[in-house]
Design a protein around this motif. Structure first.
Motif, PDB file in Angstrom:
ATOM      1  N   ASP A  63      17.447 -18.219   1.100  1.00 61.58           N
ATOM      2  CA  ASP A  63      18.695 -18.282   1.362  1.00 61.58           C
ATOM      3  C   ASP A  63      19.675 -18.902   0.236  1.00 61.58           C
ATOM      4  O   ASP A  63      18.981 -19.222  -0.821  1.00 61.58           O
ATOM      5  CB  ASP A  63      19.190 -18.978   2.682  1.00 61.58           C
ATOM      6  N   GLY A  64      20.730 -18.915   0.555  1.00 59.64           N
ATOM      7  CA  GLY A  64      21.704 -19.338  -0.676  1.00 59.64           C
ATOM      8  C   GLY A  64      21.552 -20.720  -1.218  1.00 59.64           C
ATOM      9  O   GLY A  64      21.522 -20.888  -2.441  1.00 59.64           O
ATOM     10  N   ASN A  65      20.989 -21.658  -0.192  1.00 59.38           N
ATOM     11  CA  ASN A  65      20.867 -23.028  -0.823  1.00 59.38           C
ATOM     12  C   ASN A  65      19.546 -23.292  -1.644  1.00 59.38           C
ATOM     13  O   ASN A  65      19.389 -23.904  -2.871  1.00 59.38           O
ATOM     14  CB  ASN A  65      20.680 -24.066   0.411  1.00 59.38           C
ATOM     15  N   ASP A  66      18.478 -22.312  -1.111  1.00 59.70           N
ATOM     16  CA  ASP A  66      17.187 -22.214  -1.776  1.00 59.70           C
ATOM     17  C   ASP A  66      17.452 -21.558  -3.131  1.00 59.70           C
ATOM     18  O   ASP A  66      16.938 -22.140  -4.188  1.00 59.70           O
ATOM     19  CB  ASP A  66      16.330 -21.435  -1.236  1.00 59.70           C
ATOM     20  N   SER A  79      13.479 -24.247 -21.220  1.00 60.28           N
ATOM     21  CA  SER A  79      12.284 -23.394 -21.113  1.00 60.28           C
ATOM     22  C   SER A  79      12.508 -23.040 -19.427  1.00 60.28           C
ATOM     23  O   SER A  79      12.773 -24.357 -18.769  1.00 60.28           O
ATOM     24  CB  SER A  79      11.202 -23.673 -21.475  1.00 60.28           C
ATOM     25  N   PRO A  80      12.640 -21.804 -18.715  1.00 62.06           N
ATOM     26  CA  PRO A  80      12.432 -21.934 -17.340  1.00 62.06           C
ATOM     27  C   PRO A  80      11.508 -22.671 -16.629  1.00 62.06           C
ATOM     28  O   PRO A  80      11.522 -22.910 -15.382  1.00 62.06           O
ATOM     29  CB  PRO A  80      12.294 -20.258 -17.265  1.00 62.06           C
ATOM     30  N   ASP A  81      10.383 -23.029 -17.209  1.00 67.55           N
ATOM     31  CA  ASP A  81       9.408 -23.975 -16.483  1.00 67.55           C
ATOM     32  C   ASP A  81       9.544 -25.389 -16.679  1.00 67.55           C
ATOM     33  O   ASP A  81       8.668 -26.235 -16.303  1.00 67.55           O
ATOM     34  CB  ASP A  81       8.132 -23.373 -17.002  1.00 67.55           C
ATOM     35  N   ASP A  82      10.633 -25.635 -17.328  1.00 69.28           N
ATOM     36  CA  ASP A  82      10.968 -27.199 -17.457  1.00 69.28           C
ATOM     37  C   ASP A  82      11.324 -27.884 -16.117  1.00 69.28           C
ATOM     38  O   ASP A  82      10.893 -28.929 -16.004  1.00 69.28           O
ATOM     39  CB  ASP A  82      12.123 -27.413 -18.783  1.00 69.28           C
ATOM     40  N   GLY A  83      12.300 -27.284 -15.544  1.00 70.06           N
ATOM     41  CA  GLY A  83      12.509 -28.010 -14.215  1.00 70.06           C
ATOM     42  C   GLY A  83      13.655 -29.188 -14.343  1.00 70.06           C
ATOM     43  O   GLY A  83      14.160 -29.374 -15.399  1.00 70.06           O
ATOM     44  N   LEU A  84      13.923 -29.942 -13.424  1.00 66.50           N
ATOM     45  CA  LEU A  84      14.895 -30.984 -13.480  1.00 66.50           C
ATOM     46  C   LEU A  84      14.183 -32.125 -12.622  1.00 66.50           C
ATOM     47  O   LEU A  84      13.247 -32.053 -11.620  1.00 66.50           O
ATOM     48  CB  LEU A  84      16.045 -30.771 -12.845  1.00 66.50           C
ATOM     49  N   PRO A  85      14.465 -33.506 -12.739  1.00 63.49           N
ATOM     50  CA  PRO A  85      14.014 -34.485 -11.977  1.00 63.49           C
ATOM     51  C   PRO A  85      14.769 -34.044 -10.530  1.00 63.49           C
ATOM     52  O   PRO A  85      15.810 -33.921 -10.439  1.00 63.49           O
ATOM     53  CB  PRO A  85      14.761 -35.985 -12.609  1.00 63.49           C
ATOM     54  N   ALA A  86      13.756 -34.670  -9.533  1.00 64.71           N
ATOM     55  CA  ALA A  86      14.451 -34.286  -8.127  1.00 64.71           C
ATOM     56  C   ALA A  86      15.708 -34.875  -7.758  1.00 64.71           C
ATOM     57  O   ALA A  86      16.609 -34.256  -7.270  1.00 64.71           O
ATOM     58  CB  ALA A  86      13.418 -34.695  -7.126  1.00 64.71           C
ATOM     59  N   PRO A  87      16.147 -36.142  -8.269  1.00 63.37           N
ATOM     60  CA  PRO A  87      17.349 -36.696  -7.681  1.00 63.37           C
ATOM     61  C   PRO A  87      18.468 -36.021  -8.482  1.00 63.37           C
ATOM     62  O   PRO A  87      19.422 -35.541  -8.077  1.00 63.37           O
ATOM     63  CB  PRO A  87      17.252 -38.030  -8.273  1.00 63.37           C
ATOM     64  N   GLU A 105      15.558 -32.894   1.105  1.00 63.80           N
ATOM     65  CA  GLU A 105      14.709 -32.432   2.000  1.00 63.80           C
ATOM     66  C   GLU A 105      14.399 -30.737   1.888  1.00 63.80           C
ATOM     67  O   GLU A 105      13.180 -30.130   1.933  1.00 63.80           O
ATOM     68  CB  GLU A 105      15.356 -32.634   3.543  1.00 63.80           C
ATOM     69  N   ARG A 106      15.345 -30.158   1.399  1.00 70.52           N
ATOM     70  CA  ARG A 106      15.343 -28.663   1.161  1.00 70.52           C
ATOM     71  C   ARG A 106      14.144 -28.427  -0.230  1.00 70.52           C
ATOM     72  O   ARG A 106      13.510 -27.790  -0.284  1.00 70.52           O
ATOM     73  CB  ARG A 106      16.585 -27.859   0.778  1.00 70.52           C
ATOM     74  N   ILE A 107      14.286 -29.353  -0.999  1.00 69.87           N
ATOM     75  CA  ILE A 107      13.334 -29.461  -2.326  1.00 69.87           C
ATOM     76  C   ILE A 107      12.151 -29.683  -1.512  1.00 69.87           C
ATOM     77  O   ILE A 107      11.079 -28.962  -2.222  1.00 69.87           O
ATOM     78  CB  ILE A 107      13.683 -30.613  -3.147  1.00 69.87           C
ATOM     79  N   ARG A 108      11.840 -30.665  -0.757  1.00 68.90           N
ATOM     80  CA  ARG A 108      10.547 -30.849   0.018  1.00 68.90           C
ATOM     81  C   ARG A 108       9.983 -29.460   0.584  1.00 68.90           C
ATOM     82  O   ARG A 108       8.708 -29.221   0.409  1.00 68.90           O
ATOM     83  CB  ARG A 108      10.736 -32.123   0.844  1.00 68.90           C
ATOM     84  N   ASN A 109      10.991 -28.910   1.135  1.00 66.56           N
ATOM     85  CA  ASN A 109      10.619 -27.771   1.921  1.00 66.56           C
ATOM     86  C   ASN A 109      10.010 -26.621   0.878  1.00 66.56           C
ATOM     87  O   ASN A 109       8.898 -25.902   1.091  1.00 66.56           O
ATOM     88  CB  ASN A 109      11.894 -27.283   2.883  1.00 66.56           C
ATOM     89  N   LEU A 110      10.735 -26.606  -0.028  1.00 68.70           N
ATOM     90  CA  LEU A 110      10.549 -25.619  -1.199  1.00 68.70           C
ATOM     91  C   LEU A 110       8.798 -26.007  -1.902  1.00 68.70           C
ATOM     92  O   LEU A 110       8.422 -25.033  -2.173  1.00 68.70           O
ATOM     93  CB  LEU A 110      11.540 -25.258  -2.307  1.00 68.70           C
TER      94      LEU A 110
END
Length: 694
Positions: A63-66, A79-87, A105-110
């Motif tokens: 969805d939009g939030n995802d 790089s697209p596979d670097d990502g970010l720290p969760a906070p 919680e949405r990050i945990r779900n993903l």
């Protein structure tokens, strides 16, 4: 995607505390028999996720939030596979701090859905990135604009660059004395000059203060003995001369540098990094688009991340500190500075737009030194034409009183402004030579004569630090014989040279004026400016260096992006309505669908219960103990084969009631019905088996 990233993902699944691997395998691969091999399960899941139909289903569940979370993870690093720290990911994905817990919680779900995963980066921080088997599909589907809540086509507002306001503040504070009536409040005369040169700036106290902070960060202003700001026009002119067309970027970078929190990095690191950060942020602003204030933070964060990550990986300590300790606070400071400096503007509809002022910092008029950019009139008015470069504008703002900015600037070089310039160390010949160079013409005779005469008048009374004054003949007589000067001289040092009975230079200046001797004493910097030099040097370097990562492309979206339910969820819920299942099963299936853990309608049809044996053999002593203890906890029956004291193989079934250590070793007590228990040495057990129905 390289083999390193794929290996990193596999390793992360093996040590994942939330058992996303086991959960995904049970959902999509079927019952997981024990004992199992995690590496084999990962290989099977990787193949499953790479299937086009699987990737399509995963995308259809976003969805939009995802999509916002995935876009921020994809496009916030080099790089697209670097990502970010969760906070940081959660803070950027939400519009309000109150919703950060929901984003986490949405990050945990993903992560449970195996769209995202966590890994420990090279600098030790845990980061969240897109799972490599889905990366190619996500890059094709998720665009940078998915990180925004709005992206509408719009007209770009026209706005002047902030350099004119910097010059207006400098000119007002040089040519008004005193320049400040409070700690940071301009005096009445300074306000009058500001209102003429930059209408509305003096009344916008927050913006005036921010621009003044920027000038202080650049070393153009310092602090006087009374704590009030004091201008250093000579340093301003010299820095602009040396930096040239990058002067606007340097001063603008000072705004965000000075406002950044001090706990994450030293001022020196701030000044060194700020110009490059600002350039990256300005290059990243989508032109012709309207977006929300929260989107401004996201755009700034993505630009800063893409700029700072390579520096941090190369060992730049300032970049490492900023990324790891104060990233979100610095993002907020830079985003606020963009608005303060006029690079973005908030419209009446509540949306933000990039303005044409960005070009003044990134693509200013080059320092060509061409004559004709300035016109000097006999009336002592100086007009600065549009083609004038930044050093020329800085010089005239320092030596003349700026009266108007805009397309054509105007300044007045009268007696008061010339005497102020002389007090700061500029000379009449220097002023005349530079004005002739930029105008391409000889100065009007009346202007040149006045400059010389005013300088001679100023030089006839010279106040020296240490409260010593040197006077020419006539004024020497005034000081020695005028009743108004009685008690002013503490000691006559030489012909025309006197030590005054004053505590400091400011008091000496007032005492001399009361005696009819006009002198003008202005402060000069006590340092050599080396601590501020990185800001100017890096600004010049930032504009000539090639851009590291190319700016992201943002396409307009017709309507505001809203967090509608994913289309596949609606389809699966509709299918569930037609199934004949118990109320408990329906509730369980609906919860799994809304959690986006179901990829296909076939997963809604429950398979017939299957039986599975959990087995531990003679050589697996720890496995036998764990199996028996678990069965004891569950009250489940186990079947045991063991050798008795005669070496005979005995088979028995029962519920473990106790596992304890005795002198002969660890034993298990089994109850096979009634009060009777059988005690068996675990070391003698050949095999223990527990049957589980799935």
């Amino acid at each position: 995607m390289g083999t390193d990233e794929l290996g990193r993902w596999r390793d992360a699944l093996i040590i994942d505390r939330d058992d996303a691997l086991i959960g995904g395998a049970k959902r999509w691969l079927g019952p997981v028999r024990t004992p199992f091999n995690k590496h084999e399960l990962i290989s099977q899941l990787e193949s499953f996720l790479r299937r086009p139909e699987t990737a399509n289903a995963v995308v259809a569940l976003l969805d939009g939030n995802d999509r916002r979370l995935v876009a921020l993870a994809l496009y916030s690093g080099t790089s697209p596979d670097d990502g970010l720290p969760a906070p940081e990911l959660a803070k950027l994905a939400t519009d309000e701090p109150a919703f950060e817990a929901i984003a986490l919680e949405r990050i945990r779900n993903l992560k449970e859905r195996l769209v995202l995963y966590s890994y420990r980066g090279t600098r030790g921080r845990e980061r969240v990135a897109v799972a490599p088997p889905l990366l190619e599909r996500m890059l094709a589907e998720i665009l940078p604009a998915d990180a925004l809540t709005s992206a509408k086509s719009t007209e770009e507002p026209d706005a002047p660059g902030p350099f004119s306001d910097f010059c207006a503040i400098l000119s007002a504070c040089v040519h008004a004395k005193p320049a400040f009536k409070g700690k940071r409040e301009p005096s009445k005369r300074a306000t009058e000059i500001l209102d003429a040169a930059a209408p509305g700036l003096s009344s916008d106290k927050e913006r005036f203060s921010s621009l003044l902070y920027a000038l202080e960060a650049a070393g153009v202003f310092g602090a006087g003995d009374d704590g009030r700001p004091i201008a250093y026009p000579r340093r301003f002119v010299e820095a602009c001369d040396e930096t040239g067309y990058a002067a606007a970027l340097a001063l603008s970078a000072g705004c965000s540098s000075y406002r950044s929190p001090s706990y994450h990095s030293s001022p020196e690191n701030d000044r060194r990094l700020a110009p490059g950060i600002l350039r990256a942020a300005l290059e990243a602003m989508p032109r012709g688009l309207a977006f929300s204030p929260a989107d401004l933070r996201r755009l700034t964060a993505m630009a800063m991340g893409r700029y700072l990550e390579p520096l941090a990986d190369a060992g730049e300590p300032g970049a490492q500190e900023l990324l790891e300790q104060g990233f979100i606070a610095s993002v907020a400071a830079v985003a606020e500075a963009l608005g303060t400096l006029g690079f973005v503007a908030l419209g009446g509809d509540g949306l933000v737009r990039a303005t044409s002022a960005i070009d003044s910092a990134l693509r200013p008029v080059a320092s060509s030194g061409a004559a004709g950019a300035v016109i000097v009139e006999e009336s002592h008015e100086i007009r600065i034409m549009p083609e004038a470069d930044l050093p020329t504008r800085a010089f005239i703002s320092a030596i003349a009183r700026l009266e108007r900015t805009g397309l054509v600037w105007s300044a007045i070089l009268d007696k008061a402004s010339a005497k102020a310039a002389y007090a700061y160390g500029f000379g009449s010949e220097e002023i005349a030579a530079r004005l002739e160079a930029v105008s391409g013409m000889s100065l009007p005779q009346s202007v040149r004569f006045s400059l010389g005469a005013w300088e001679a008048e100023v030089r006839s009374a010279r106040l020296r630090v240490g409260v010593v004054v040197a006077l020419d003949g006539h004024l020497s007589g005034v000081l020695e014989h005028s009743p108004k000067a009685e008690g002013l001289v503490q000691e006559r040092l030489a012909e025309g040279v006197y030590l005054l009975a004053a505590r400091d230079a400011a008091e000496a200046e007032r005492m001399l004026k009361s005696a009819g001797i006009d002198v003008d004493m202005r402060p000069s910097p006590e340092d050599d400016g080396s601590s501020f030099q990185p800001l100017w040097d890096e600004a010049k370097s930032a504009l000539v260096k090639p851009i590291g990562a190319p700016p992201l492309a943002f396409r307009p979206i017709s309507d505001t992006i809203v967090s509608k339910e994913a289309p596949l969820v609606e389809k699966l819920l509709s299918t569930l309505e037609g199934l004949v299942v118990s109320l408990d099963e329906r509730a369980d299936l609906e919860a799994r669908i809304r959690a986006k853990l179901v990829l296909d309608e076939s997963e809604l049809i429950r398979a017939e219960p299957t039986e599975q044996d959990i087995v531990a053999g003679a050589m697996d002593y720890p496995g036998k103990v764990r199996l028996l203890e678990r069965a004891m906890k569950d009250g489940a029956t186990v079947r045991i084969e063991y050798l008795d004291d005669d070496g005979t193989l005995v088979k028995i079934a029962g519920v473990p009631r106790d596992v304890r250590r005795e002198a002969s070793g660890t034993v298990v007590a089994l109850s096979s019905g009634g009060a009777e228990q059988t005690v068996v040495a675990i070391g003698a057990i050949e095999i223990v088996r527990r049957r589980i129905v799935n």
